[in-house]
Scaffold this active site. Structure first.
Site: not given
Ligand code: GRF
Length: 220
Positions: A99-100, A74, A116, A118, A21-22, A182-183
């Site tokens: 992750m689903r 699902r 989403n 990635h 959850g960062s 970066a995310e």
């Molecule tokens: C991230 O790298 C995202 O791109 C991928 O899962 C990771 C989640 O990281 N789908 P966090 O749980 O937000 O730290």
């Protein structure tokens, strides 16, 4: 300072998580700093052990855990997700490490309203273990992508991407760390664009393309 109060008129978003959850934390921090003008009204996890749930609780954000193994299909899982979202009048859904694979039950309820994140420059390296795939392939640049969720995994219209160079000395851990940094910026920027109505979808040939109504690439 803006608050995460459900009584305000800011758009309501839900963040779906499965792990650390960062990125959720980046969104929470952004609602506090004013970079994200939205209320996170729900954090939903399919995993009880997700540390993201602790982050949400620390920020006084309601949490729901739906262990996916408790659902026969699902579709049944997604129907419960939709019920949880509708109960809280959620307008936008953010998958931040969720992750689903999802079905039309959720897609149809939130068409073009699910983002989403990635950890690669899609369409390169979709699916699980993107960072491992990146290093194994030997590409010299990678990055992260935010896209709208469609039925095909990691293939929906791209909202925005940031580039991260790959260093010759990189390990999965060091590269993952830079991609995560970066995310955190990319996700806040894209969610803010979505909730403020800046994203437009345009049909171009067989694909749908996301256009930003006033795109200032230096505004991070
Ligand atoms: C991230 O790298 C995202 O791109 C991928 O899962 C990771 C989640 O990281 N789908 P966090 O749980 O937000 O730290």
């Amino acid at each position: 300072m803006p608050t995460n109060s459900p009584s305000s008129t800011r758009p309501s978003i839900a963040v779906l998580v499965s792990g650390n959850g960062s990125n959720l934390q980046a969104l929470i921090d952004a609602t506090h700093s004013g970079k994200l003008d939205a209320n996170i009204v729900l954090v939903l996890s399919n995993k009880e052990s997700a540390f993201a749930l602790e982050r949400a609780k620390s920020a006084n954000i309601p949490t729901v855990c739906l262990p996916h193994k408790a659902f026969a299909t699902r579709e049944a899982f997604d129907a419960q997700v939709v019920a949880e979202l509708r109960q809280r009048n959620v307008e936008w859904v953010v998958f931040a490490g969720f992750m689903r694979l999802i079905t039309n039950v959720l897609l149809d309820a939130y068409t073009h309203r699910i983002l989403n994140l990635h950890p690669s420059l899609l369409p390169a390296f979709p699916g699980a273990n993107a960072i491992e795939q990146t290093l194994a392939y030997g590409v010299k640049v990678t990055g992260c992508t935010v896209h709208l969720v469609t039925a095909e995994m990691d293939a929906g219209p791209i909202v925005e991407q940031f580039v991260v160079p790959v260093e010759t000395t990189d390990t999965v851990e060091t590269l993952a760390q830079r991609i995560h940094t970066a995310e955190h910026q990319l996700l806040v920027r894209c969610v803010q664009a979505a909730v403020s109505g800046r994203l437009r979808i345009e049909t171009r040939g067989p694909r749908q393309i996301v256009q930003w109504s006033t795109h200032d690439a230096t505004s991070l």
